[in-house]
Design a protein around this motif. Structure first.
Motif, short mmCIF file in Angstrom:
data_model
loop_
_atom_site.label_atom_id
_atom_site.label_comp_id
_atom_site.label_asym_id
_atom_site.label_seq_id
_atom_site.Cartn_x
_atom_site.Cartn_y
_atom_site.Cartn_z
N GLU A 1 1.00 -1.08 -0.04
CA GLU A 1 -0.05 -0.03 0.12
C GLU A 1 0.83 1.26 -0.15
O GLU A 1 0.72 2.17 -0.94
CB GLU A 1 -0.88 -0.04 1.26
CG GLU A 1 -1.83 1.38 1.50
CD GLU A 1 -2.82 1.31 0.12
OE1 GLU A 1 -3.29 2.26 0.02
OE2 GLU A 1 -3.34 0.25 -0.42
N ALA A 2 1.92 1.40 0.81
CA ALA A 2 2.76 2.53 1.06
C ALA A 2 3.58 2.90 -0.29
O ALA A 2 3.80 3.91 -0.41
CB ALA A 2 3.46 2.31 2.36
N TYR A 3 3.93 1.87 -1.03
CA TYR A 3 5.16 2.17 -1.97
C TYR A 3 4.39 1.92 -3.54
O TYR A 3 5.15 1.68 -4.38
CB TYR A 3 6.25 1.12 -1.85
CG TYR A 3 6.96 1.44 -0.64
CD1 TYR A 3 7.25 2.40 0.06
CD2 TYR A 3 7.38 0.29 0.00
CE1 TYR A 3 8.08 2.61 1.03
CE2 TYR A 3 7.94 0.07 1.24
CZ TYR A 3 8.37 1.48 1.72
OH TYR A 3 8.93 1.48 3.05
N ARG A 4 2.95 2.21 -3.41
CA ARG A 4 2.34 2.30 -4.72
C ARG A 4 2.18 3.66 -5.44
O ARG A 4 2.45 4.55 -4.68
CB ARG A 4 0.85 1.59 -4.49
CG ARG A 4 -0.07 2.61 -3.78
CD ARG A 4 -1.50 2.14 -3.48
NE ARG A 4 -2.48 3.16 -3.10
CZ ARG A 4 -2.35 4.17 -2.40
NH1 ARG A 4 -1.24 4.56 -1.70
NH2 ARG A 4 -3.21 4.96 -2.27
N ASP A 5 2.38 3.62 -6.58
CA ASP A 5 1.86 5.10 -7.12
C ASP A 5 0.83 5.54 -6.75
O ASP A 5 -0.29 4.78 -6.94
CB ASP A 5 1.90 4.84 -8.77
CG ASP A 5 3.44 4.66 -9.41
OD1 ASP A 5 4.32 5.40 -9.04
OD2 ASP A 5 3.84 3.91 -10.10
N ALA A 6 0.63 7.01 -6.34
CA ALA A 6 -0.71 7.55 -6.06
C ALA A 6 0.04 8.94 -6.17
O ALA A 6 0.48 9.28 -7.31
CB ALA A 6 -0.85 7.18 -4.55
N ALA A 7 -0.62 9.93 -5.21
CA ALA A 7 0.07 11.34 -5.25
C ALA A 7 1.43 11.65 -5.52
O ALA A 7 1.50 12.53 -6.08
CB ALA A 7 -1.01 12.05 -4.37
N ALA B 1 5.78 6.20 -7.06
CA ALA B 1 6.22 4.90 -5.99
C ALA B 1 8.00 5.17 -5.88
O ALA B 1 8.79 4.78 -4.92
CB ALA B 1 6.09 3.64 -6.57
N LYS B 2 8.49 5.46 -7.06
CA LYS B 2 9.88 5.32 -6.93
C LYS B 2 10.44 6.61 -5.81
O LYS B 2 11.30 6.39 -5.34
CB LYS B 2 10.61 6.08 -8.24
CG LYS B 2 10.38 7.60 -8.78
CD LYS B 2 11.02 7.57 -10.12
CE LYS B 2 10.77 8.97 -10.78
NZ LYS B 2 11.44 8.84 -12.36
N TYR B 3 9.72 7.55 -5.65
CA TYR B 3 10.21 8.46 -4.57
C TYR B 3 9.94 8.13 -3.20
O TYR B 3 10.68 8.50 -2.19
CB TYR B 3 9.38 10.03 -4.80
CG TYR B 3 9.73 10.66 -6.23
CD1 TYR B 3 11.09 10.72 -6.47
CD2 TYR B 3 8.95 11.02 -6.95
CE1 TYR B 3 11.42 11.38 -7.85
CE2 TYR B 3 9.18 11.17 -8.46
CZ TYR B 3 10.56 11.77 -8.67
OH TYR B 3 10.71 12.06 -10.05
N LYS B 4 8.69 7.44 -3.14
CA LYS B 4 8.79 6.73 -1.63
C LYS B 4 9.79 5.64 -1.56
O LYS B 4 9.96 5.48 -0.30
CB LYS B 4 7.17 6.11 -2.02
CG LYS B 4 6.06 7.03 -1.86
CD LYS B 4 4.67 6.40 -2.07
CE LYS B 4 3.72 7.07 -2.22
NZ LYS B 4 2.47 6.40 -2.39
N LEU B 5 10.14 4.86 -2.44
CA LEU B 5 11.00 3.88 -2.19
C LEU B 5 12.62 4.55 -2.01
O LEU B 5 13.31 4.19 -0.93
CB LEU B 5 11.10 3.02 -3.62
CG LEU B 5 10.01 2.23 -3.63
CD1 LEU B 5 9.88 1.69 -5.06
CD2 LEU B 5 10.20 1.20 -2.52
#
Length: 122
Positions: free
Chosen positions: A32-38, A41-45
């Motif tokens: 859930e956390a590392y999915r593409d959303a607002a 995903a690459k920035y979350k990772l």
């Protein structure tokens, strides 16, 4: 953290069957956390990589670098996140950022290590 032994893997599998809602929770949170959303995903990772540098978890560093690369993170993006991690930690941050950069270099050469498949081997 080292690669889990066969016994550790077997025990984790058994525990997950006995406690599927809690034991599998980390995997579900990551999905859930590392999915593409607002935020992509690459920035979350890359953020997770920087945090992994801060907490000095080498398997996590390798895993998040690999996952960020798989999501299209560029060398320039990785370097900027490494700069943030180094700025926040000084000399120790540089030492651990080097581990992330080495993982990146291995990733672009196609040298995905077995330990980079999952953070903390679970």
């Amino acid at each position: 953290m080292n690669q889990p032994t066969t016994n550790e893997t077997r025990l984790f599998t058994e525990l997950r069957k006995l406690s599927p809602k809690v034991t599998g929770g980390l995997l579900r949170m990551r999905q859930e956390a590392y999915r593409d959303a607002a935020v992509a995903a690459k920035y979350k990772l890359l953020t997770a990589m920087a945090i992994s540098i801060a907490i000095r978890c080498e398997p996590c560093i390798r895993a998040y670098v690999q996952m960020a690369c798989d999501k299209g993170a560029t060398q320039d993006e990785l370097i900027e996140f490494l700069e943030v991690a180094m700025t926040m930690q000084g000399c120790p941050g540089e030492e651990w950022a080097l581990k992330a950069y080495a993982a990146y270099k291995g990733s672009i050469r196609g040298e995905q290590s077995a330990s980079s498949a999952q953070c903390c081997a679970h």
